[in-house]
Structures are given as C-alpha cells and as structure tokens.
Design an enzyme around this catalytic site. Structure first.
Site, PDB file in Angstrom:
ATOM      1  N   GLU A   1       0.815  -1.220   0.000  1.00 40.85           N
ATOM      2  CA  GLU A   1       0.000   0.000   0.000  1.00 40.85           C
ATOM      3  C   GLU A   1       0.848   1.269   0.000  1.00 40.85           C
ATOM      4  OE1 GLU A   1      -0.575  -2.690   1.707  1.00 40.85           O
ATOM      5  OE2 GLU A   1      -2.593  -3.311   1.122  1.00 40.85           O
TER       6      GLU A   1
ATOM      7  N   GLN B   1      -7.970  -2.572  -0.743  1.00 39.96           N
ATOM      8  CA  GLN B   1      -8.808  -3.770  -0.852  1.00 39.96           C
ATOM      9  C   GLN B   1      -9.867  -3.743   0.264  1.00 39.96           C
ATOM     10  OE1 GLN B   1      -6.960  -7.877  -1.082  1.00 39.96           O
ATOM     11  NE2 GLN B   1      -7.620  -7.454  -3.173  1.00 39.96           N
ATOM     12  N   PHE B   2      -9.435  -3.384   1.439  1.00 42.49           N
ATOM     13  CA  PHE B   2     -10.328  -3.070   2.566  1.00 42.49           C
ATOM     14  C   PHE B   2      -9.735  -1.828   3.215  1.00 42.49           C
ATOM     15  CE2 PHE B   2     -11.213  -7.453   1.789  1.00 42.49           C
ATOM     16  CZ  PHE B   2     -12.541  -7.649   2.145  1.00 42.49           C
TER      17      PHE B   2
ATOM     18  N   PHE C   1      -6.662  -1.817   5.505  1.00 39.75           N
ATOM     19  CA  PHE C   1      -5.270  -1.966   5.072  1.00 39.75           C
ATOM     20  C   PHE C   1      -4.602  -0.643   4.751  1.00 39.75           C
ATOM     21  CE2 PHE C   1      -7.201  -6.125   3.642  1.00 39.75           C
ATOM     22  CZ  PHE C   1      -6.897  -6.737   4.849  1.00 39.75           C
TER      23      PHE C   1
ATOM     24  N   HIS D   1     -11.209  -6.421   8.971  1.00 38.83           N
ATOM     25  CA  HIS D   1     -11.940  -6.238   7.713  1.00 38.83           C
ATOM     26  C   HIS D   1     -13.249  -5.492   7.947  1.00 38.83           C
ATOM     27  CE1 HIS D   1      -9.223  -9.462   6.432  1.00 38.83           C
ATOM     28  NE2 HIS D   1      -9.493  -9.135   5.198  1.00 38.83           N
TER      29      HIS D   1
END
Ligand SMILES: Cc1ncc(C[n+]2csc(CCOP(=O)(O)OP(=O)(O)O)c2C)c(N)n1
Length: 668
Positions: free
Chosen positions: A407, A429-430, A433, A474
C-alpha cells in the site's frame, strides 16, 4: 582549495574520454556545493541558518548523477544532495531564502532545508520520512512510460533508508512494471550513528537488486569520472529499454549526521582513509596533472562562485521575514478547486450502491484520459468486490493496474503520477489496510500543497465498515484517522445517488480525497440514480427528514440505522442530517438545525472515543450553546476492536444504544 596540498591522489581516473570543457564543468559543479556548504557551516555557527545536513565528500554522486540526466528528467534528492540543486542551476538567492524560512524560498517559510520541490527544474525534494519518495519516483516514471516518453527518473536514498519497507516496495513495483528508475543508494557508512554492520547483513546493498530481478551496479561514489560515465551509460540504456536499475555508490559521510551531532563514534582511521579519497581534492589534482586546471583558472572559478554566493546571500539576508496571515496559511492547505455543477439527467435507473460507484469509476475514466487506477486484484479479477469487473476490456491494463501487495509505495506512486501531470485512484482492498499506506497519505499527500504548492490529485477508495461479520481487520470504519489531518478531503456517502455524484466530484477535485464506501451498503441499498454523468458538491449535507424537536447528525451506515429506528419508533420530531462529506463539513446545516431544535444527537459507527462525532459535538457546543435545551449526545461503537461473532458485533455496533439515547433525549 587543495592545489597546494602535498598529499597525493588516491583515486585513479581511468579511461577518460571527456572533453576539457566537460571535465572543468564537472569540477566547477562539485566545487560550488562544497563552497556553499563551507559558507553555511560558518553561518550555522553564527546562528544565522537552522540545521544543516552536510554532503561534504559526497558531491561527486549528486553532481555525476544530475549531469547524467536530461534537464527534463525528474530527480528526487535527499538531505545530502545540495549538488543536485546546484547542478540544475536553481537560483541561489531562493535557495538561501529557503534555508532562512523566507518568502522567496520554495515553501513560503513552511518547510526547511531541502524539503521542497520545483517543477521548473524537475526536482522533487524529500519529506523527512526517508522512504516514501522511492515510491513517488515509481509514479513519476510510470507517467512517462504511459505517455511513451523516453525519460528516466533518478531517486536517492541513504543506506539507512534502504531498511525502510518503502525501499523494498518501490523496487519491487518498479521491477514488476519495468519502470525506468535509477535507484541511487549513497552508502556513506553511517545512518546517523548506526554503522552499516548494524543496518544490513549483506556484503553490498547492490546484491539486493537480484532479489527484485533488477540489474545492479557498484560505483565508486568519490570518483566523479566513474560516476558520470557509468551513470550516463546506464541512464541511456534504461531510457531506450525501460527497466529499473539499482546503483550502490560507495562513499563516506565526512561530517556529523547534522552539524550539531558530531562524529565521535566514527573511528579516526576511517575518517583519515576517506579524507584522502576526497572527490574534489583528487579531481583537482588530476586536472592539474593534465594541465586542464592551473592556479589562475582555479582562482577564477573560485572567485566566480564566491561572488555568486555572497551576492545571493546578501539578497536573502535583506529580505524581510515572512508575513504572518492565518487566512493565507489556511488558504494554501488545498489547491483551489472550482466545483462545477453538472446537473443530473432526468432519466434514471435503479442501482445498487456498488453499481453507482462502478458507474462513476467508468464515467470518470472516460472523462479523464490521464486517470490511472491502481489496486490489488482490480484488473482481470475486477477487485474483491467486483467493482472494476470488465474494466480492462474498455480501458486496458495500463490504466487498470493490478499492484503488488504494498500500500505505501502504491500511494507514493499515485503521488508521483500527480506530480507528473496525471490523476490516480488507489483502491484499498479493505479500508483497514490503509494503515500500511498511512505514512504517505498523512505526510506526503496531505502536506504537499501547503509545503510547496504541488497538489496530490489522488482518490483513495476505502471499502469500510462493519455489520458483515468480518472481524477486527476487515470491518473498521477509520475515517477519524484522516479527518484530523489538514490537507485531506474525507467523503462518506450513504446512498447510491450521492455516491455517484460525489465520486465524480472526487475525480474532478485536484486534492487528495479519501472516499469511504460502506461494504454493508454495497448490495443492500438501492435507489433511482440518473443514468448520465453528474456531480455533487463536497461540504453539503443532505437533510433526509424534517422535524422540530431533535437534530440527528450522522453519516454512512448510521444514516440507515437512524432511519430504521425512527420508522420503528414512528417518531416524526427529528431533523435527520446525512453529512455526506466530513472534510469539508457542512457546519452551517448542523447549526441551523440545532439552533431550531435545541437538541442534538450525533451517531457514528466508529468506536466513540476520538471519533468524528466528538468533533461535531464540540463544534455544536461552541457554536450553538445558547440554543441547547439538553446535553449533546454522542453515540458510537464500543471502545474495543470490532469483534467477529455476530452477537458480539451487534453489541459493539451502536444501533441499539442509539435507540435508547434517542429516547432519553426525546424525554429530556
Ligand atoms: C522514518 C524515519 N525514521 C527516522 C528518521 C530519523 N533520521 C533522519 S536521517 C537518519 C539516518 C539516515 O541514514 P541514511 O539513510 O544512511 O542517510 P544519511 O543520513 O547517512 O545520508 C535518521 C535515522 C527519519 N527521518 N525518518
């Protein structure tokens, strides 16, 4: 400077085919930063400039690398690379003003030393955090590559900086994407006081190149001819055959980390050994031996540099201190954005939240040719939520880019794309992260416009939120990590219509925007949405229900919980405000409502302490105190990590506590 010294040369200059003019230019270019530094060290002792990081003894690297690049190729220097700036001939009066925090410097007194960039000279200076600029170089290089320009990018790091994760991430990305980046490690023996033996465990850092499938080179960083000729050759090769290269320059730091810290921890024999290898002393001797330099020419060169330094220094000293004006400071946090209203079409279709986002992404890619998407699994796979499914067929894999799992450097690359005239979207992605990309967001993207007037045209999409049984990593809603940071816009829609219009605006806005998308809403919320492109403004809340007794302020999933509970209670007395964007915040809408109702309850999905609800509550008490008939209520999640099991998650989330608090407030 050294010509009278009895010491002999310790550097061997081999295979020199350069003209006398080039040799003298290289010499002059090394002497200039050395003489500036010597002057600065005097001024530092007199308290006339702030901190100083010396590059004495390392000039051959800055000069040799810069001279190997074309003028329109970007270079990203570090704190010991004065020679990069002087070799690009930036005006010394501005450089000196920069070090004194004056307005004609490069940051309006807002940042110090070499922490600035100048587009005119294609220089992008460092931030203090040592690693992020490596990823920025990737993005700059990617922009060149996407435009089919045969240009390379050079970026510097110390050997200490190679221990940062950003170094590994940036090299890996450059390798996977065949980006023509020269990664230049100046291995000068110490990172502050830490010797190389405590920094890494390989013989040469150049060995690391192999691990990334990247060619690497070791160059004597004190030998200007070796630096210039070999880097020129490598540069030309990667210009024509795009790929990254890792170069380890062997050199030594001859002074303290910064001037005040001294060099007590460095053994004297090491100092002596490297002093004999001084890049300027040796080259001067060599030029004398070759009859290219003599006392008269040398004196002429020195006098010219001396005069240039003095004249520019005096002009910087004459300049008044910076003006202090809070509205100017606040006005420069963001690049000016003139919002253009594009009205929605009458024709509508029913869309899920997720489809509205997908539509905006597609329409924005069509509208902005220079927009590039980056994210994990977003290309063929379409992203884990399938939002970009089918995109590569229309836009290709150059613009819809799968990234390695890194990231931080990807956010850096997005910054680099923006510096080099493009736009970027990074899909987390979530949203959880984003913590792995936190540093470049809060320190690079957020601060760059204020620091040196360069905007960060980057949208970071943040699939967030709980209620989906996904546990502590998440499910977080982490907007409050960012609402605190000046320089970031934070948008958090609750409906498909808002999501599409606001995301379109995010791509038009030249500033960094964190766009929160609640995962639980993706497939559960539907709405009639205009089929064509339209925009909605940031900083405008939407009033969903009108009442006269209580103001409910919320955003994201909270909006849907509030509506559900109001319906269940069949309560019609509430103004329901959906903020839609948190930064900028529609304080006017909040205050108008609270001043009318006299009661306020703020609902957030975030764990309560330090949440954005706390900020809103503080603002209401400050602005609407006289209108209040009851304490301001805040309702949020429990102050625990978000748990997995449904019973625990239900307890964690604030929905039921909201019902009770609302009832209390109605009865107050
Ligand atoms: C992320 C981060 N951690 C720590 C520091 C403090 N710091 C500044 S320079 C430095 C040493 C850097 O060593 P190196 O990369 O070898 O460069 P050099 O100073 O030797 O040229 C340290 C620890 C920092 N600026 N950023």
């Amino acid at each position: 400077m050294f010509s009278n010294s009895a010491k002999s040369m310790t550097i061997e200059y081999k295979n020199n085919t350069l003209s006398e003019d080039v040799l003298l230019d290289l010499f002059r270019s090394m002497l200039k930063p050395r003489m500036i530094e010597e002057k600065m060290l005097i001024l530092l002792r007199q308290g006339k400039i702030s901190k100083w990081f010396s590059g004495i003894g390392q000039e051959a690297i800055s000069v040799g690398v810069t001279k190997s690049l074309l003028d329109d190729e970007y270079i990203l220097p570090m704190h010991r690379n004065l020679g990069v700036f002087t070799s690009r001939n930036i005006p010394l009066n501005r450089l000196f003003a920069q070090w004194q925090g004056k307005a004609s410097g490069f940051t309006n007194g807002r940042d110090r030393s070499f922490h600035f960039g100048i587009q005119e000279y294609k220089i992008v200076g460092m931030i203090s955090h040592l690693g992020p600029q490596l990823g920025v170089a990737d993005g700059i290089s990617l922009a060149n590559k996407l435009r089919n320009e045969k240009r390379i990018t050079a970026v510097f790091t110390g050997e200490g900086g190679t221990s940062e994760g950003d170094f590994h991430e940036a090299l890996n990305i450059a390798s996977v994407w065949d980006l023509p980046v020269l990664f230049c490690i100046e291995n000068n023996g110490y990172g502050l006081s830490t010797p190389t033996s405590e920094q890494y465990r390989c013989r040469d850092l150049a060995e690391r190149g192999a691990g990334y499938g990247m060619e690497s080179h070791i160059i004597d960083g004190n030998n200007i001819l070796e630096v210039f000729s070999r880097v020129s050759e490598i540069a030309e090769s990667i210009r024509n055959n795009p790929r990254p290269a890792l170069i380890e320059f062997k050199t030594f730091r001859m002074r303290g980390h910064e001037e005040a810290s001294g060099t007590k921890y460095v053994p004297q024999d090491l100092m002596d050994e490297w002093e004999a290898k001084d890049p300027i002393f040796n080259f001067e001797k060599y030029l004398f031996e070759k009859d290219i330099l003599n006392e008269a020419i040398l004196t002429g060169i020195k006098n010219d540099i001396q005069a240039e330094i003095e004249e520019n220094l005096q002009s910087a000293f004459r300049e008044n201190p910076v003006d202090v004006d809070p509205s100017k400071e606040l006005g420069d946090v963001f690049k000016e954005f003139k919002y253009q209203e594009i009205s929605p079409s009458i024709k509508k279709e029913e869309l899920r939240f997720i489809d509205a986002i997908s539509q905006s992404l597609k329409e924005s890619l069509r509208k902005h040719d220079e927009l590039v998407f980056m994210g994990q699994d977003i290309a063929d796979y379409g992203g884990v939520f399938k939002i970009t499914e089918g995109f590569i067929e229309e836009f290709g894999k150059d613009r819809i880019r799968n990234t390695p799992i890194c990231e931080s450097a990807v956010i850096g690359a997005a910054m680099g794309l923006s510096i080099n005239g493009m736009k970027a979207m990074v899909e987390m992605q979530f949203s959880d992260f984003v913590s792995s990309g936190f540093n470049p967001i809060v320190n690079y993207l957020a601060k760059i416009n204020y620091r040196w007037g360069q905007n960060a045209d980057v949208v970071v999409r943040m699939p967030c939120g709980g209620g989906v049984g996904a546990g502590p990593f998440h499910s977080q809603t982490n907007e409050a990590w960012f609402t605190k940071v000046p320089g970031l816009k934070v948008v958090y829609p609750a409906f498909p219509y808002d999501a599409k219009g606001l995301l379109n605006t995010a791509f038009n806005d030249p500033n960094p925007v964190l766009f929160f998308e609640h995962k639980a809403l993706y497939r559960s919320v539907r709405q009639e949405v205009p089929v064509d492109y339209y925009t909605l403004p940031f900083g405008k809340a939407s009033k969903l229900r009108e009442g006269s007794e209580i103001t409910i302020i919320t955003y994201g999933a909270g909006v849907h919980w509030a509506m559900e509970i109001l319906d269940e209670m069949d309560y019609k007395g509430a103004d329901l405000i959906d903020l839609r964007s948190l930064q900028p915040l529609d304080l006017e809408c909040i205050c108008l409502s609270v001043n009318r109702t006299g009661k306020a309850i703020v609902l957030t999905e975030d764990s309560l302490t330090g949440s954005f609800a706390s900020e809103i509550s503080a603002l209401i008490s400050e602005k609407c105190f006289k209108s209040l008939d009851a304490p301001i209520m805040r309702v949020g999640s429990l102050d625990t990590p978000i748990p997995f099991a449904q019973q625990l998650e239900d307890q964690y989330l604030p929905k039921q506590r909201f019902r009770m608090k609302l009832q209390d407030l109605i009865e107050y």
